[in-house]
Enzyme design. Structure first.
Site, mmCIF file in Angstrom:
data_model
loop_
_atom_site.group_PDB
_atom_site.id
_atom_site.type_symbol
_atom_site.label_atom_id
_atom_site.label_comp_id
_atom_site.label_asym_id
_atom_site.label_seq_id
_atom_site.Cartn_x
_atom_site.Cartn_y
_atom_site.Cartn_z
ATOM 1 N N ALA A 178 0.702 -1.320 -0.156
ATOM 2 C CA ALA A 178 -0.045 -0.175 0.016
ATOM 3 C C ALA A 178 0.842 1.113 -0.053
ATOM 4 O O ALA A 178 0.337 2.330 -0.118
ATOM 5 C CB ALA A 178 -1.052 0.057 1.050
ATOM 6 N N CYS A 179 2.111 1.115 0.058
ATOM 7 C CA CYS A 179 3.117 2.314 0.313
ATOM 8 C C CYS A 179 3.215 2.858 -0.902
ATOM 9 O O CYS A 179 3.589 1.891 -1.984
ATOM 10 C CB CYS A 179 4.377 1.805 0.761
ATOM 11 S SG CYS A 179 5.179 3.432 1.283
ATOM 12 N N LEU A 180 3.200 4.291 -1.189
ATOM 13 C CA LEU A 180 3.416 4.904 -2.351
ATOM 14 C C LEU A 180 4.717 5.398 -2.651
ATOM 15 O O LEU A 180 5.120 6.039 -3.635
ATOM 16 C CB LEU A 180 2.321 6.051 -2.612
ATOM 17 C CG LEU A 180 0.817 5.604 -2.504
ATOM 18 C CD1 LEU A 180 -0.075 6.790 -2.677
ATOM 19 C CD2 LEU A 180 0.412 4.621 -3.671
#
Length: 259
Positions: A178-180
């Site tokens: 989920a990390c951008l």
């Protein structure tokens, strides 16, 4: 010319490694002690829910603390002073997060009076002069607090945090699904997170053996926790595996029949 910028060393991630089974000396897995000493306290498991607003809130943090689990309260729309007082009033340790903005320095001035047991400097790129400065400021203002700082992906970054006064470092830049950070910047440890944990752990063992390591992100399976610890992590921070439950403050979405 492009080859000059490619890594010269081999790197690996969780899916690339399988631990070799050895001789078992216990009759049952229930006999195994999973407690871990992290900083000045002992906790039930070497696992921490990610300090994200969709994973953890004040109610969940209190629930974890009351049952002997470690937590790190996130820094988003949270008054760290009021939270610390709440946890202390409940007879529990306070573990808070700060950033590196002016508001965080103002909060630090007030935290001097309530003295949280654990203070995390939570920044996507922890190998930064601004993070070093905040670590030093916390060390001066609250000498007794256990400082966690990050995140980093290299031995050099971890050593610089340790030199600044960190008691523990968080390893992992954008490995979470989920990390951008990784897709938006092109930087990160996605695809070689376990290698980063191993490199940092080995480096700190050589120069700062008292500094502990948190493997943060990229955990997909329960076995990845064991791999992190085998490669030197003291604690493992997990986001996705803790998401989507009734206790989470974040909302769940169903897309094409999947949660």
């Amino acid at each position: 010319m492009v080859q000059e910028y490619l890594p010269a060393k081999e790197v690996f991630d969780y899916d690339d490694i399988m631990l070799v089974p050895g001789r078992c000396i216990v009759k049952s897995r229930s006999e195994v002690d999973t407690e871990v000493v992290f900083g000045p306290n002992k906790f039930e498991l070497p696992v921490i829910p990610a300090n994200m607003s969709t994973i953890l809130d004040e109610t969940t943090a209190l629930w974890l603390a009351e049952r002997g689990y470690f937590y790190v309260m996130h820094r988003f729309d949270v008054d760290p002073v009021a939270f610390t007082r709440k946890m202390h009033d409940a007879g529990q340790i306070a573990s808070i997060s700060l950033g590196i903005k002016a508001a965080d320095y103002e909060a630090l001035k007030k935290l001097v009076k309530v003295k949280p047991e654990y203070t995390t400097v939570d920044v996507a790129h922890g190998d930064s002069n601004e993070v070093f400065n905040m670590v030093r400021a916390i060390r001066q203002a609250i000498p007794g607090t256990f400082i966690i700082a990050g995140n980093v992906a290299t031995a050099e970054g971890a050593r610089r945090l340790a030199d600044a006064g960190a008691d523990a470092v968080k390893v992992g830049v954008g490995p979470g699904l989920a990390c951008l950070t990784a897709p938006n910047t092109g930087f990160g440890s996605r695809g070689w997170q376990l290698s980063a944990v191993a490199e940092v752990s080995k480096a700190l063992d050589e120069t700062h053996p008292y500094v502990q390591v948190i493997a943060d992100g990229g955990i997909r399976q329960y076995g990845d926790i064991a791999k992190s610890i085998a490669f030197g992590a003291d604690m493992v921070m997990i986001g996705g595996m803790f998401s989507g439950h009734d206790e989470n403050p974040g909302e769940t979405l169903e897309i094409d029949g999947e949660l």
